[in-house]
Scaffold this motif. Structure first.
Motif, PDB file in Angstrom:
ATOM      1  N   CYS A  40       0.696  -0.977   0.234  1.00 18.93           N
ATOM      2  CA  CYS A  40      -0.243   0.061  -0.162  1.00 18.93           C
ATOM      3  C   CYS A  40       1.328   1.394  -0.182  1.00 18.93           C
ATOM      4  N   THR A  41       1.055   2.011  -1.375  1.00 20.80           N
ATOM      5  CA  THR A  41       1.696   3.460  -0.610  1.00 20.80           C
ATOM      6  C   THR A  41       0.655   4.677  -0.080  1.00 20.80           C
ATOM      7  N   PRO A  84       5.846   4.045   0.539  1.00 17.18           N
ATOM      8  CA  PRO A  84       5.672   5.338   0.818  1.00 17.18           C
ATOM      9  C   PRO A  84       6.187   6.441  -0.685  1.00 17.18           C
ATOM     10  N   SER A  85       5.177   7.189  -0.884  1.00 14.23           N
ATOM     11  CA  SER A  85       5.006   7.620  -2.290  1.00 14.23           C
ATOM     12  C   SER A  85       5.703   9.382  -2.916  1.00 14.23           C
ATOM     13  N   PHE A  91       1.216   7.225  -8.970  1.00 13.58           N
ATOM     14  CA  PHE A  91       0.647   6.253 -10.194  1.00 13.58           C
ATOM     15  C   PHE A  91       1.493   5.259 -11.413  1.00 13.58           C
ATOM     16  N   THR A  92       3.171   6.088 -10.806  1.00 10.00           N
ATOM     17  CA  THR A  92       3.817   4.823 -11.372  1.00 10.00           C
ATOM     18  C   THR A  92       3.464   4.144 -10.937  1.00 10.00           C
ATOM     19  N   MET A  93       3.917   3.299  -9.324  1.00  8.45           N
ATOM     20  CA  MET A  93       3.752   2.519  -8.476  1.00  8.45           C
ATOM     21  C   MET A  93       2.752   1.381  -8.510  1.00  8.45           C
ATOM     22  N   ASP A 100      -0.189  -2.795  -4.692  1.00  8.25           N
ATOM     23  CA  ASP A 100      -1.596  -3.275  -5.441  1.00  8.25           C
ATOM     24  C   ASP A 100      -2.435  -1.672  -5.165  1.00  8.25           C
ATOM     25  N   LEU A 101      -2.472  -1.014  -4.104  1.00  3.76           N
ATOM     26  CA  LEU A 101      -3.309  -0.208  -3.685  1.00  3.76           C
ATOM     27  C   LEU A 101      -2.654   1.137  -3.318  1.00  3.76           C
TER      28      LEU A 101
END
Length: 339
Positions: A40-41, A84-85, A91-93, A100-101
């Motif tokens: 999960c990001t 974390p992003s 969006f790329t991840m 997954d989410l």
């Protein structure tokens, strides 16, 4: 036969030419179960939404949604990996399958859903963009910001809304564009810009993180946009989409029914048909989604109901519930029937 082979070959070629996000979706739930973990990001440092505590444990409403989905699928809210992003990485991840989410203070827009191969499963926070200034500036309203320098993150709806608002009101501004949110906040604190613009919840989070210095900053009254924030998944895997969507609705329904993290088990013998379906004693609703029938009970045991999630994470930063109240209390949070 030759025509059939040609058609199949053409179909395969066309399929291969599609971008990665438009290819047939993998079975996300099966992948989660195989690795024993939901990926999960979230935002790296937004108080109330996602931030590690002093023990390194991630806390916040977005993190609780990740835990709730893990509880529904794996039966254990701790079987998550938080990744974390940045605003531009997220969006790329998701598209690449690295996560997954997304539950990352991300606004649901037509453009994102139509062009990025993602589908929003609900709204966990109805928000809106605002402006924060230094209190000693004397500014009390957004119409006084003509000629201001404004700190903003690139590649966001915030950046677009900022340009639209100033253009519509014939105001001039100079953007100070910085990708990293911590650097944005530092620039504002150090007066590299006159104004910090973001979702009002994020601005409240920033002020709360300043402790005794919070009073140095003023959140202006104007809200200039609609910012429905919520979880997003890759398009195509509609089973996983259903699980994420109905996990949100389960949190809202639990609050409607008076179910809490502390009392959920006391509803086990209820004769109320809505409660019986929620508890998994009738209806086979869980099995319809490939889950155990008590999946919703697991969600509430893990994080509580929607109101509890809000009170635990967003009330302490001073963000009023307002339109995020249940529909029965004049708010927008409304769950379709679980039947």
């Amino acid at each position: 036969m030759r025509l059939v082979r040609t058609a199949l070959a053409l179909g395969a070629a066309l399929l291969a030419a599609l971008p990665a996000w438009a290819q047939p979706a993998a079975d996300t739930v099966a992948a989660i179960r195989a690795r024993g973990q939901l990926l999960c990001t979230v935002s790296p440092s937004t108080v109330g939404f996602s931030l590690p505590d002093s023990q390194g444990v991630w806390r916040g409403i977005d993190v609780d949604y990740c835990r709730a989905v893990a509880a529904a699928i794996l039966g254990d809210p701790n079987k998550i990996r938080i990744v974390p992003s940045s605003t531009q990485q997220r969006f790329t991840m998701l598209q690449s399958g690295e996560v997954d989410l997304i539950v990352r203070t991300t606004t649901w827009t037509l453009g994102r859903e139509a062009s990025l191969g993602m589908a929003f499963a609900g709204v966990n926070v109805y928000d809106g963009q605002g402006f924060m200034v230094h209190r000693d500036s004397g500014v009390t309203g957004a119409r006084q910001l003509d000629g201001a320098t404004v700190c903003v993150q690139p590649g966001t709806t915030t950046e677009l809304n900022l340009a639209d608002y100033f253009r519509a009101n014939n105001l001039r501004y100079t953007p100070v564009v910085i990708e990293n949110v911590e650097e944005v906040r530092s620039a504002f604190i150090n007066r590299r810009c006159d104004v910090y613009t973001n979702d009002s919840s994020s601005l409240a989070s920033f002020a709360a993180s300043q402790g005794p210095n919070a009073n140095r900053y003023l959140l202006l009254p104007e809200i200039i946009s609609k910012e429905p924030l919520g979880p997003a998944v890759r398009k195509g895997d509609w089973r996983f989409f259903e699980i994420v969507r109905w996990t949100h609705f389960a949190l809202v329904t639990a609050e409607e029914l008076g179910m809490t993290q502390a009392n959920i088990d006391s509803f086990a013998s209820s004769t109320n048909p809505d409660v019986a379906r929620f508890m998994g004693r009738s209806g086979d609703l869980g099995r319809m989604m490939g889950l155990e029938n008590d999946w919703a009970v697991r969600v509430v045991r893990a994080v509580g109901n929607y109101g509890e999630v809000w009170e635990r994470n967003l009330t302490p930063i001073g963000f009023p519930r307002g339109v995020n109240n249940l529909w029965t209390r004049g708010g927008l949070q409304y769950a379709p029937p679980m039947r």
